[in-house]
Write an enzyme that holds these catalytic residues in place. Sequence first.
Site, PDB file in Angstrom:
ATOM      1  N   TYR A 136     -20.621 -11.370 -20.639  1.00 29.99           N
ATOM      2  CA  TYR A 136     -19.486 -10.518 -20.994  1.00 29.99           C
ATOM      3  C   TYR A 136     -19.348  -9.365 -20.005  1.00 29.99           C
ATOM      4  CZ  TYR A 136     -16.341  -7.696 -23.866  1.00 29.99           C
ATOM      5  OH  TYR A 136     -15.278  -6.971 -24.329  1.00 29.99           O
TER       6      TYR A 136
ATOM      7  N   SER B 226     -13.225  -3.585 -20.506  1.00 29.48           N
ATOM      8  CA  SER B 226     -14.174  -3.045 -21.471  1.00 29.48           C
ATOM      9  C   SER B 226     -15.095  -2.067 -20.764  1.00 29.48           C
ATOM     10  CB  SER B 226     -15.017  -4.172 -22.081  1.00 29.48           C
ATOM     11  OG  SER B 226     -16.088  -3.665 -22.855  1.00 29.48           O
TER      12      SER B 226
END
Length: 277
Positions: free
Chosen positions: A159, A146
């Site tokens: 995350y 990501s």
Amino acid sequence: MSAHQSQPSFPFQNTVLTGACGGLGQELARQLLARGAVVALVGLNRTALDALAATAPYRCAVYTPDVADPAAMQACAQDWVGRFGVPDLLIANAGVAGGFDTAQADDLAVMRRMLEINVLGVATTFQPFLDSMRAQGRGSLVGVASLAGWRGMPGNGAYCASKGALIRYLESLRAELRGSSLRVHTVSPGYLRTPLTAGNQFVMPGLMEADDAARALLAGVARGREHIVLPRRMGWLSRALGLLPAAWHDRILLGQPRKPRVGEAGATAIPGLPPRQ
């Protein structure tokens, strides 16, 4: 003319795909099947996976392991290779997201589980196939990271940490496999319209539809691109923001609403979390 007939140059015919029941994963599965590939559908939503498999029942197998469990992933690999042969494409797409607050004791379990799924889950996906793919003499290993792994963001530490660690793991694996017949691809999506972003209350620049992202991902892997950003312009924006002084960058991000934590409205479920007290 079918999608497979219109794309005869697609080089992959045997794929293992984790996270196949999520937004991006479902689109990847549909497009791979449309290209004529056999696909191992790995995920936790059996109903969704069975529905995908029903579209090509002789070219799929459904598996529902915890991707962070090495023994479970070994068993999936053994069954798949026994039935369909050695894959030439592994896509480690399984991942979870959620807000994080270090001051909250319960969130430490969230971070642990996120690291298990988002980082360890990629290694446990690749490991059972690596030797046989090297012996086969071809193959691509794809890790879906990501843009959040490029820099930490307030309220999103777990995350960002997991995706940053995944990027470094993929770099290491790529270096180890230089000179071999295997390629390692790092995919860094920005914001995709999937269940993982459905609860976000902040601005999501460059929001991309899952089907477009899947198409771009597969095209990039087929062309041999080692680093794939979805959409590409978000990589340019992230790099531009990275040129700002850290305090300015942080101030911009602090002005945005944070991603919901587990238990808050709009939060996405994280499988395997211990019950909260």
